[in-house]
Motif scaffolding. Structure first.
Motif, PDB file in Angstrom:
ATOM      1  N   ALA A 135       0.834  -1.205   0.000  1.00 15.94           N
ATOM      2  CA  ALA A 135       0.000   0.000   0.000  1.00 15.94           C
ATOM      3  C   ALA A 135       0.869   1.255   0.000  1.00 15.94           C
ATOM      4  CB  ALA A 135      -0.938  -0.008   1.206  1.00 15.94           C
ATOM      5  N   ASN A 136       1.904   1.265   0.818  1.00 15.82           N
ATOM      6  CA  ASN A 136       2.814   2.416   0.859  1.00 15.82           C
ATOM      7  C   ASN A 136       3.522   2.587  -0.484  1.00 15.82           C
ATOM      8  OD1 ASN A 136       2.106   2.833   3.519  1.00 15.82           O
ATOM      9  ND2 ASN A 136       3.928   1.853   4.341  1.00 15.82           N
ATOM     10  N   PHE A 137       3.947   1.474  -1.051  1.00 15.54           N
ATOM     11  CA  PHE A 137       4.651   1.496  -2.328  1.00 15.54           C
ATOM     12  C   PHE A 137       3.754   2.032  -3.445  1.00 15.54           C
ATOM     13  CE2 PHE A 137       6.025  -0.600  -6.276  1.00 15.54           C
ATOM     14  CZ  PHE A 137       7.346  -0.155  -6.337  1.00 15.54           C
ATOM     15  N   LEU A 138       2.483   1.640  -3.455  1.00 15.46           N
ATOM     16  CA  LEU A 138       1.555   2.064  -4.504  1.00 15.46           C
ATOM     17  C   LEU A 138       1.039   3.493  -4.315  1.00 15.46           C
ATOM     18  CD1 LEU A 138      -0.661  -1.121  -4.933  1.00 15.46           C
ATOM     19  CD2 LEU A 138       1.097  -0.276  -6.496  1.00 15.46           C
ATOM     20  N   SER A 139       0.864   3.916  -3.082  1.00 15.40           N
ATOM     21  CA  SER A 139       0.218   5.208  -2.852  1.00 15.40           C
ATOM     22  C   SER A 139       1.069   6.386  -3.313  1.00 15.40           C
ATOM     23  CB  SER A 139      -0.178   5.372  -1.390  1.00 15.40           C
ATOM     24  OG  SER A 139       0.957   5.403  -0.577  1.00 15.40           O
ATOM     25  N   GLN A 140       2.375   6.321  -3.144  1.00 16.19           N
ATOM     26  CA  GLN A 140       3.210   7.457  -3.531  1.00 16.19           C
ATOM     27  C   GLN A 140       3.170   7.704  -5.040  1.00 16.19           C
ATOM     28  OE1 GLN A 140       7.308   7.257  -2.415  1.00 16.19           O
ATOM     29  NE2 GLN A 140       7.698   9.373  -2.973  1.00 16.19           N
ATOM     30  N   PRO A 141       3.434   6.700  -5.896  1.00 17.08           N
ATOM     31  CA  PRO A 141       3.364   6.994  -7.335  1.00 17.08           C
ATOM     32  C   PRO A 141       1.957   7.388  -7.796  1.00 17.08           C
ATOM     33  CG  PRO A 141       4.006   4.697  -6.958  1.00 17.08           C
ATOM     34  CD  PRO A 141       3.914   5.359  -5.639  1.00 17.08           C
ATOM     35  N   LEU A 142       0.918   6.839  -7.155  1.00 18.78           N
ATOM     36  CA  LEU A 142      -0.438   7.223  -7.526  1.00 18.78           C
ATOM     37  C   LEU A 142      -0.693   8.693  -7.210  1.00 18.78           C
ATOM     38  CD1 LEU A 142      -2.505   4.106  -6.447  1.00 18.78           C
ATOM     39  CD2 LEU A 142      -2.147   4.942  -8.767  1.00 18.78           C
ATOM     40  N   THR A 143      -0.206   9.152  -6.072  1.00 20.22           N
ATOM     41  CA  THR A 143      -0.361  10.553  -5.699  1.00 20.22           C
ATOM     42  C   THR A 143       0.386  11.449  -6.687  1.00 20.22           C
ATOM     43  OG1 THR A 143      -0.560   9.916  -3.387  1.00 20.22           O
ATOM     44  CG2 THR A 143      -0.008  12.221  -3.828  1.00 20.22           C
ATOM     45  N   VAL A 144       1.613  11.066  -7.033  1.00 21.28           N
ATOM     46  CA  VAL A 144       2.401  11.838  -7.999  1.00 21.28           C
ATOM     47  C   VAL A 144       1.697  11.853  -9.353  1.00 21.28           C
ATOM     48  CG1 VAL A 144       4.586  11.878  -9.284  1.00 21.28           C
ATOM     49  CG2 VAL A 144       4.593  11.437  -6.817  1.00 21.28           C
ATOM     50  N   TRP A 145       1.212  10.699  -9.771  1.00 26.46           N
ATOM     51  CA  TRP A 145       0.526  10.605 -11.060  1.00 26.46           C
ATOM     52  C   TRP A 145      -0.722  11.476 -11.089  1.00 26.46           C
ATOM     53  CZ3 TRP A 145      -4.270   8.708 -12.631  1.00 26.46           C
ATOM     54  CH2 TRP A 145      -4.432   8.583 -14.011  1.00 26.46           C
ATOM     55  N   GLU A 146      -1.528  11.409 -10.019  1.00 29.11           N
ATOM     56  CA  GLU A 146      -2.733  12.236  -9.964  1.00 29.11           C
ATOM     57  C   GLU A 146      -2.387  13.710 -10.073  1.00 29.11           C
ATOM     58  OE1 GLU A 146      -4.344  10.784  -6.230  1.00 29.11           O
ATOM     59  OE2 GLU A 146      -6.018   9.852  -7.291  1.00 29.11           O
ATOM     60  N   GLY A 147      -1.295  14.118  -9.401  1.00 29.59           N
ATOM     61  CA  GLY A 147      -0.852  15.516  -9.478  1.00 29.59           C
ATOM     62  C   GLY A 147      -0.428  15.899 -10.885  1.00 29.59           C
ATOM     63  N   SER A 148       0.294  15.006 -11.546  1.00 26.94           N
ATOM     64  CA  SER A 148       0.753  15.323 -12.904  1.00 26.94           C
ATOM     65  C   SER A 148      -0.416  15.370 -13.882  1.00 26.94           C
ATOM     66  CB  SER A 148       1.812  14.326 -13.371  1.00 26.94           C
ATOM     67  OG  SER A 148       1.255  13.053 -13.559  1.00 26.94           O
ATOM     68  N   ILE A 149      -1.376  14.501 -13.728  1.00 31.74           N
ATOM     69  CA  ILE A 149      -2.560  14.523 -14.593  1.00 31.74           C
ATOM     70  C   ILE A 149      -3.333  15.825 -14.364  1.00 31.74           C
ATOM     71  CG2 ILE A 149      -4.841  13.475 -14.960  1.00 31.74           C
ATOM     72  CD1 ILE A 149      -2.528  12.005 -16.329  1.00 31.74           C
ATOM     73  N   GLY A 150      -3.444  16.231 -13.117  1.00 31.90           N
ATOM     74  CA  GLY A 150      -4.127  17.490 -12.807  1.00 31.90           C
ATOM     75  C   GLY A 150      -3.435  18.666 -13.451  1.00 31.90           C
ATOM     76  N   ARG A 151      -2.093  18.701 -13.410  1.00 27.52           N
ATOM     77  CA  ARG A 151      -1.342  19.796 -14.039  1.00 27.52           C
ATOM     78  C   ARG A 151      -1.502  19.771 -15.551  1.00 27.52           C
ATOM     79  NH1 ARG A 151       1.989  18.260 -10.017  1.00 27.52           N
ATOM     80  NH2 ARG A 151       3.356  17.031 -11.344  1.00 27.52           N
ATOM     81  N   VAL A 152      -1.443  18.592 -16.155  1.00 32.10           N
ATOM     82  CA  VAL A 152      -1.616  18.489 -17.608  1.00 32.10           C
ATOM     83  C   VAL A 152      -2.998  18.991 -17.998  1.00 32.10           C
ATOM     84  CG1 VAL A 152      -1.895  16.849 -19.514  1.00 32.10           C
ATOM     85  CG2 VAL A 152       0.037  16.627 -17.948  1.00 32.10           C
ATOM     86  N   PHE A 153      -3.998  18.559 -17.255  1.00 31.77           N
ATOM     87  CA  PHE A 153      -5.371  18.958 -17.546  1.00 31.77           C
ATOM     88  C   PHE A 153      -5.523  20.471 -17.434  1.00 31.77           C
ATOM     89  CE2 PHE A 153      -9.842  19.539 -16.234  1.00 31.77           C
ATOM     90  CZ  PHE A 153     -10.444  19.043 -17.376  1.00 31.77           C
ATOM     91  N   GLU A 154      -4.968  21.063 -16.390  1.00 31.47           N
ATOM     92  CA  GLU A 154      -5.060  22.512 -16.194  1.00 31.47           C
ATOM     93  C   GLU A 154      -4.367  23.259 -17.316  1.00 31.47           C
ATOM     94  OE1 GLU A 154      -3.664  23.430 -12.271  1.00 31.47           O
ATOM     95  OE2 GLU A 154      -5.309  22.337 -11.332  1.00 31.47           O
ATOM     96  N   LYS A 155      -3.203  22.788 -17.765  1.00 31.90           N
ATOM     97  CA  LYS A 155      -2.477  23.461 -18.848  1.00 31.90           C
ATOM     98  C   LYS A 155      -3.297  23.422 -20.129  1.00 31.90           C
ATOM     99  CE  LYS A 155       2.099  22.706 -16.991  1.00 31.90           C
ATOM    100  NZ  LYS A 155       3.357  21.999 -17.118  1.00 31.90           N
ATOM    101  N   ASN A 156      -3.941  22.303 -20.420  1.00 33.71           N
ATOM    102  CA  ASN A 156      -4.764  22.207 -21.628  1.00 33.71           C
ATOM    103  C   ASN A 156      -5.947  23.166 -21.557  1.00 33.71           C
ATOM    104  OD1 ASN A 156      -3.119  20.305 -22.773  1.00 33.71           O
ATOM    105  ND2 ASN A 156      -4.358  18.564 -22.117  1.00 33.71           N
TER     106      ASN A 156
END
Length: 172
Positions: A135-156
């Motif tokens: 769970a610890n291993f999966l949660s960090q990259p998921l959080t980073v990924w969600e943040g990057s998707i949010g930034r990409v979406f906002e830029k578009n």
């Protein structure tokens, strides 16, 4: 007979003409199922989990039927690995392989549920240490990924609709 672990000292008592006890905390004892249920209700004992093929299959069925993670003892993975090793060393290779298959099926169900719970930020509760590591291993990259998707979406949005989008944009 039902195997239970004593979770608090229990004096000798007579139940229906039969002496029961004394038991010390931490002991594992076998008793009649009705005796075990009476003592379980009063928090003197708890059932010892069955890590045989039958016990793991029962856990698998419970996991399949439930939408949430079913409780597993913290020692589950260490205990079942010892049981597989014991079967192999005892020459019961076929039984060991069946047990491994049942464990793999159980783990598959649990991984899917863990991933869904992590994504939705649900409290995982008390899970075995091996699952907490995952769970610890999966949660960090998921959080980073969600943040990057949010930034990409906002830029578009900024490129497509300009500055007015900032007034109506919401977090994903």
């Amino acid at each position: 007979m039902k195997k239970v672990e004593v979770i608090q000292d229990f004096p000798e008592v007579e139940l229906v003409g039969r002496k029961l006890g004394p038991f010390k905390e931490g002991e594992e004892v076998e008793m009649r199922p009705w005796e075990a249920s009476v003592l379980e209700e009063r928090d003197f004992v708890r059932p010892v989990r069955d890590f045989s093929l039958t016990g793991v299959r029962k856990a698998l069925i419970r996991e399949e039927k439930s939408s949430r993670l079913e409780e597993l003892p913290s020692s589950f993975y260490r205990t079942v690995s010892r049981e597989v090793r014991r079967l192999r060393e005892g020459g019961e290779v076929e039984k060991a392989e069946e047990l491994e298959e049942a464990i793999e099926s159980l783990v598959d169900f649990r991984i899917q549920k863990l991933a869904r719970m992590i994504i939705s930020s649900v409290d995982l509760g008390d899970i075995p240490a091996e699952e907490q590591v995952l769970a610890n291993f999966l949660s960090q990259p998921l959080t980073v990924w969600e943040g990057s998707i949010g930034r990409v979406f906002e830029k578009n949005i900024d490129k497509e609709v300009g500055v007015h989008a900032k007034k109506v944009r919401r977090n994903i």
